[in-house]
Design a protein around this motif. Structure first.
Motif, short mmCIF file in Angstrom:
data_model
loop_
_atom_site.label_atom_id
_atom_site.label_comp_id
_atom_site.label_asym_id
_atom_site.label_seq_id
_atom_site.Cartn_x
_atom_site.Cartn_y
_atom_site.Cartn_z
N LEU A 20 3.99 5.96 -14.91
CA LEU A 20 4.15 5.97 -13.45
C LEU A 20 5.72 5.68 -13.24
O LEU A 20 6.41 5.01 -13.97
N VAL A 21 6.14 6.03 -12.25
CA VAL A 21 7.50 5.93 -11.84
C VAL A 21 7.82 5.43 -10.17
O VAL A 21 6.91 5.88 -9.37
N GLY A 22 8.51 4.24 -10.03
CA GLY A 22 8.79 3.89 -8.65
C GLY A 22 7.45 3.03 -8.34
O GLY A 22 6.85 2.54 -9.14
N GLY A 23 7.62 2.85 -6.99
CA GLY A 23 6.35 1.97 -6.35
C GLY A 23 6.41 0.35 -6.84
O GLY A 23 7.66 -0.32 -6.90
N CYS A 24 5.42 -0.16 -6.91
CA CYS A 24 5.44 -1.42 -7.53
C CYS A 24 5.57 -1.67 -9.00
O CYS A 24 4.56 -1.84 -9.73
N LEU A 25 6.56 -1.46 -9.36
CA LEU A 25 7.05 -1.56 -11.01
C LEU A 25 8.35 -2.43 -11.06
O LEU A 25 9.21 -2.28 -10.14
N ASP A 26 8.79 -2.95 -12.06
CA ASP A 26 9.85 -3.66 -12.52
C ASP A 26 10.92 -2.42 -12.54
O ASP A 26 10.81 -1.18 -12.78
N THR A 27 12.30 -2.76 -12.14
CA THR A 27 13.29 -1.77 -11.98
C THR A 27 14.28 -1.92 -13.27
O THR A 27 15.37 -1.36 -13.14
N SER A 28 13.66 -2.61 -14.26
CA SER A 28 14.75 -2.58 -15.24
C SER A 28 15.08 -1.45 -16.31
O SER A 28 16.11 -1.48 -17.03
N LEU A 77 0.96 -1.32 -0.11
CA LEU A 77 0.03 0.19 -0.13
C LEU A 77 0.79 1.44 -0.17
O LEU A 77 0.47 2.22 -0.43
N ASP A 78 1.95 1.02 0.37
CA ASP A 78 2.86 2.32 0.20
C ASP A 78 3.21 2.98 -0.91
O ASP A 78 3.58 3.93 -1.27
N SER A 79 3.09 2.01 -2.07
CA SER A 79 3.45 2.17 -3.34
C SER A 79 2.28 2.95 -3.87
O SER A 79 2.59 3.91 -4.92
N TYR A 80 1.06 3.23 -3.26
CA TYR A 80 -0.04 4.12 -3.74
C TYR A 80 0.42 5.62 -3.97
O TYR A 80 0.60 6.04 -4.97
N GLY A 81 0.95 5.83 -2.70
CA GLY A 81 1.41 7.25 -2.92
C GLY A 81 2.60 7.85 -3.53
O GLY A 81 2.61 8.75 -4.26
N ALA A 82 3.54 6.62 -3.49
CA ALA A 82 4.55 6.78 -4.23
C ALA A 82 4.45 7.04 -5.82
O ALA A 82 4.59 7.89 -6.58
N GLU A 83 3.60 6.11 -6.34
CA GLU A 83 3.33 6.23 -7.65
C GLU A 83 2.09 7.40 -8.21
O GLU A 83 2.54 8.17 -9.04
#
Length: 514
Positions: free
Chosen positions: A394-402, A334-340
């Motif tokens: 979208l950047v950061g959060g629940c995303l692949d870092t490739s 749920l922390d990825s919500y605000g980040a994204e």
């Protein structure tokens, strides 16, 4: 129930039943999440505020099962032409050409009261959603494992409601945001404008422009929007010394509209003075409380993204809440919500602000320089630019870092051939986690998908497989453009990762383990 008794317990409570709150309740209700939603008002506001939406939002409405019911209240957004100091065309915003990437017309205008009525009816019919209109939140107490609301009805009766999580969709002056001490960051836009909605008769329609217009005139910048049917909107900048309340009177409004219309050619539907802001919440979560919609951000209306932004908030947060509530993911997701969402909203609001500053340049010399620069950039031939090009990833959060270009972008929705006729892809694949494979992709990708944790409930689909023949070609062209063999797509249709080796896919799936 008095406040001294044991409070009712829900999975998620939602404060505010406008578009953002209703979409959030609906998306959670689809998954059987027990939802309490309340709103101080009892009826849909009967005048339009939002006027524009896009294909991403229509895809959410499709998920809720109301896209077809909303079609009578929408029309394609016309081009928007920008005219400079001397009345010359300096810029044009358009829509992308068919085939449409998400299966809907990319830019639309709509009638908000009718849309909200359809949305509310759908959400209110969901068995796990309890809708409480005419109920105001008067107290709020978050704890480590729940949030308790004190809710007061129109008769002054109070009761306590507890939920594992709370989403505040209670507008720009959000009670919940203030109670949580969440501050707003000012992105540096603060201007008084008058917004006028008009229903125009045939005589008036014959006189008006056939496309939407941005009048980039220093003496009084103005926006003209063609809404559905005979609905037209003007957004008119107020000049220094003008009283916003007085300018919103019918007499002053008609004087401003006299350039285009006379009173016998139209009926005023709504006129209201606003202070256009560019604000984004510094924090989007406090313990088990989340903010969304206007409670979390406000932006100038120059691209019609206000309501869209709120619905994106709901779509982003609700699949994550459902996964956490139903035990498929940890609370950390749920922390990825605000980040994204904060990053996306901040970037998009900055781009909208830039368009607003372009339209609203008050210095004549600087406006002439703007016109000359824009015309020089296009070699004197203005080319339409799709509005969708303004949307950031979208950047950061629940995303692949490739770092692949596809990560954080929306995955397309193709039309798939069926015996009874073409259907949109989501109707066949659903809206969970999906792995889409390029035609002829290595079988090792499908094998790697088997390493996904069971809670992901991953659906694997190869392009061109039996029963999955696309008629629009948008998937094939997407894979070719992105140069990848496999795309891992989240429940909100954003690309988690794009891969060319099964090993990279497997590593990404392992990283998603709770």
């Amino acid at each position: 129930m008095s406040s001294e008794m044991i409070p009712e317990l829900f999975d998620v409570a939602i404060v505010g039943f406008g578009p953002t709150g209703a979409v959030a309740a609906g998306l959670l209700g689809l998954q059987g999440i027990r939802v309490f939603v309340c709103d101080e008002l009892t009826e849909v506001y009967d005048k339009p505020r939002a006027i524009a939406l896009d294909h991403e939002i229509m895809r959410v409405f499709q998920q809720l099962g109301i896209a077809q019911a909303l079609e009578p209240f929408t029309e394609p957004f016309t081009n928007s032409e920008f005219y400079g100091v001397d009345g010359q065309l300096i810029k044009c915003m358009s829509t992308v050409a068919p085939p449409y990437p998400l299966g809907f017309t990319p830019s639309l205008v709509f009638t908000q009261p009718a849309m909200e009525a359809v949305l509310r009816q759908r959400v209110s019919s969901m068995p796990s959603v309890q809708v409480n209109l005419g109920h105001k939140v008067t107290g709020l107490q978050p704890s480590d494992d729940a949030v308790t609301l004190t809710v007061t009805d129109a008769q002054g009766q109070t009761r306590d409601v507890s939920a594992r999580y709370l989403i505040a969709c209670d507008g720009a002056s959000s009670f919940v945001r203030k109670q949580m001490g969440i501050e707003l960051q000012d992105l540096g836009f603060d201007e008084p404008w008058l917004v006028v909605d008009v229903l125009v008769n045939d005589k008036g329609l014959a006189k008006l422009p056939k496309v939407s217009v941005q009048y980039c005139e220093p003496q009084r910048p103005c926006t003209y929007v063609i809404g559905p049917k005979n609905h037209r909107r003007w957004e008119i900048a107020l000049n220094p010394g003008e009283d916003p309340q007085q300018m919103a009177t019918p007499e002053a409004t008609w004087q401003l509209l006299s350039r285009w219309l006379q009173p016998d050619e139209a009926t005023l539907w709504r006129q209201a003075s606003y202070q256009f802001h560019a604000l984004v919440a510094k924090e989007w979560r406090y313990k088990r409380v989340f903010i969304a919609g206007d409670a979390a951000h406000q932006q100038p209306p120059f691209l019609g993204q206000g309501m869209c932004q709120g619905i994106r908030d709901a779509a982003n947060l609700c699949w994550k809440l459902a996964d956490v509530v139903q035990g498929r993911a940890s609370d950390a997701l749920l922390d990825s919500y605000g980040a994204e969402r904060k990053g996306h909203v901040t970037e998009l609001t900055s781009r909208i602000k830039g368009i607003g500053q372009l339209v609203g340049q008050r210095d004549v010399q600087k406006a002439r320089e703007r016109d000359a620069r824009l015309l020089a950039e296009c070699g004197g031939q203005v080319q339409p630019m799709p509005r969708q090009n303004v949307q950031p990833a979208l950047v950061g959060g629940c995303l692949d870092t490739s770092g692949h270009a596809a990560v954080g972008t929306l995955f397309p929705q193709a039309w798939i051939e069926e015996a009874a006729g073409p259907v949109r892809m989501d109707e066949l694949l659903g809206c969970g986690w999906r792995l889409l494979l390029q035609t002829g992709a290595d079988a090792a990708f499908a094998q790697a998908a088997s390493s996904a944790q069971p809670g992901l409930r991953l659906r694997v689909q190869s392009l061109g497989a039996p029963g999955f023949q696309e008629s629009s070609g948008v998937l094939a062209s997407w894979f070719e453009r992105m140069g990848c063999q496999a795309a891992l797509v989240r429940p909100d249709h954003y690309v988690y990762g794009a891969f060319n080796t099964a090993q990279d896919l497997k590593a990404a799936l392992l990283a998603l383990q709770p």
